[in-house]
Write an enzyme that holds these catalytic residues in place. Sequence first.
Site, PDB file in Angstrom:
ATOM      1  N   CYS A 181       0.669 129.120  63.358  1.00  7.71           N
ATOM      2  CA  CYS A 181       1.250 127.772  63.757  1.00  7.71           C
ATOM      3  C   CYS A 181       2.434 127.673  62.946  1.00  7.71           C
ATOM      4  CB  CYS A 181      -0.055 126.914  63.364  1.00  7.71           C
ATOM      5  SG  CYS A 181       0.653 125.147  63.490  1.00  7.71           S
ATOM      6  N   GLU A 190      -2.628 122.722  76.356  1.00  3.67           N
ATOM      7  CA  GLU A 190      -3.916 122.483  76.005  1.00  3.67           C
ATOM      8  C   GLU A 190      -4.677 122.124  77.262  1.00  3.67           C
ATOM      9  OE1 GLU A 190      -5.816 122.976  73.098  1.00  3.67           O
ATOM     10  OE2 GLU A 190      -4.136 123.452  72.020  1.00  3.67           O
ATOM     11  N   CYS A 214       6.649 127.459  68.668  1.00  3.68           N
ATOM     12  CA  CYS A 214       5.446 127.110  68.397  1.00  3.68           C
ATOM     13  C   CYS A 214       4.347 128.223  69.245  1.00  3.68           C
ATOM     14  CB  CYS A 214       5.301 125.761  69.212  1.00  3.68           C
ATOM     15  SG  CYS A 214       3.459 125.163  69.426  1.00  3.68           S
ATOM     16  N   ASP A 261      -4.832 128.017  63.891  1.00  2.00           N
ATOM     17  CA  ASP A 261      -3.927 127.135  64.382  1.00  2.00           C
ATOM     18  C   ASP A 261      -4.694 125.740  65.016  1.00  2.00           C
ATOM     19  OD1 ASP A 261      -1.511 126.204  65.917  1.00  2.00           O
ATOM     20  OD2 ASP A 261      -2.273 126.912  67.784  1.00  2.00           O
ATOM     21  N   SER A 262      -4.036 124.847  65.413  1.00  2.00           N
ATOM     22  CA  SER A 262      -4.585 123.665  65.776  1.00  2.00           C
ATOM     23  C   SER A 262      -5.384 123.688  67.107  1.00  2.00           C
ATOM     24  CB  SER A 262      -3.428 122.415  65.744  1.00  2.00           C
ATOM     25  OG  SER A 262      -2.693 122.962  67.095  1.00  2.00           O
ATOM     26  N   HIS A 302       2.099 128.031  70.909  1.00  2.57           N
ATOM     27  CA  HIS A 302       1.546 127.750  72.359  1.00  2.57           C
ATOM     28  C   HIS A 302       2.717 128.088  73.230  1.00  2.57           C
ATOM     29  CE1 HIS A 302      -1.134 124.875  70.194  1.00  2.57           C
ATOM     30  NE2 HIS A 302      -1.946 124.504  71.396  1.00  2.57           N
TER      31      HIS A 302
END
Length: 257
Positions: free
Chosen positions: A70, A149, A181, A7-8, A183
């Site tokens: 992701c 984040e 997503c 994932d990012s 996240h």
Amino acid sequence: MHIGLFDSGVGGLTVLRELKKSFPKAGFTYLGDTARLPYGNKAPETLRKYTSQNIEFLENHGVDLVVVACHSASTVALKINKSPKGLPVLNVIGPSGEIALKATRNKKVAVMATKATIRSQVYVNYFKELDPTLKVIPQECPLLVPLVEEGLMDDEITDFVLTRYLKPIQEAGADTVILGCTHYPILKKQIAAKLGTAVELIDPAEAVAQQIATDHNPKDGSGRLDLYLTDHAPHFLQHAESLLGGVPNMQFLHPES
């Protein structure tokens, strides 16, 4: 079995957490591409390049299965079933879409996602093939990834942003919401509190775990976990410890090492 994920940033850790819970004996390698996050505002050509590089990285670290953890990257990897070396490649879009289709009662499914995912229309096209009568309510949520984040899950700014993003979903009457997503499950409690118990939240991590259990059923492995980052990320360790609960064999390495 040795499962690789990328994932990012920290979002894919929600998938890793669920997979470790479901397959405690499996080994895991996780790549957080923190040098190039967020993925949600990147062009498709850029996402294809990053996805290819990340899959190659995981292949070179001996994994047996790759999970594109992701949604933004999954939009360009939807038709990739095998890696260049022939390893199975799974994405997070198909599994969560299947569960949402079964869960909805009024055929109104909302998708909270990044700009890249929404603008790809991947979920719209997915549901159109399976059930043309289903209404998809797409909702871009570009601010949620940076807020997560930064560790601002219970901040008043996040509360305000969620209220703004969830209003169209509530007005449309969606009874099922895909957290599109990886996240976003970190904000699942906050989202659920605003939408209420009548709305079903679809967690992509749970959906992927179900697919892996059905198709691969990992029973054995090293139990080892290696975490790789492409750049220094101050909040990553905090999120990892919170989400993974101090898992043994946790290592933070650089991809070039």
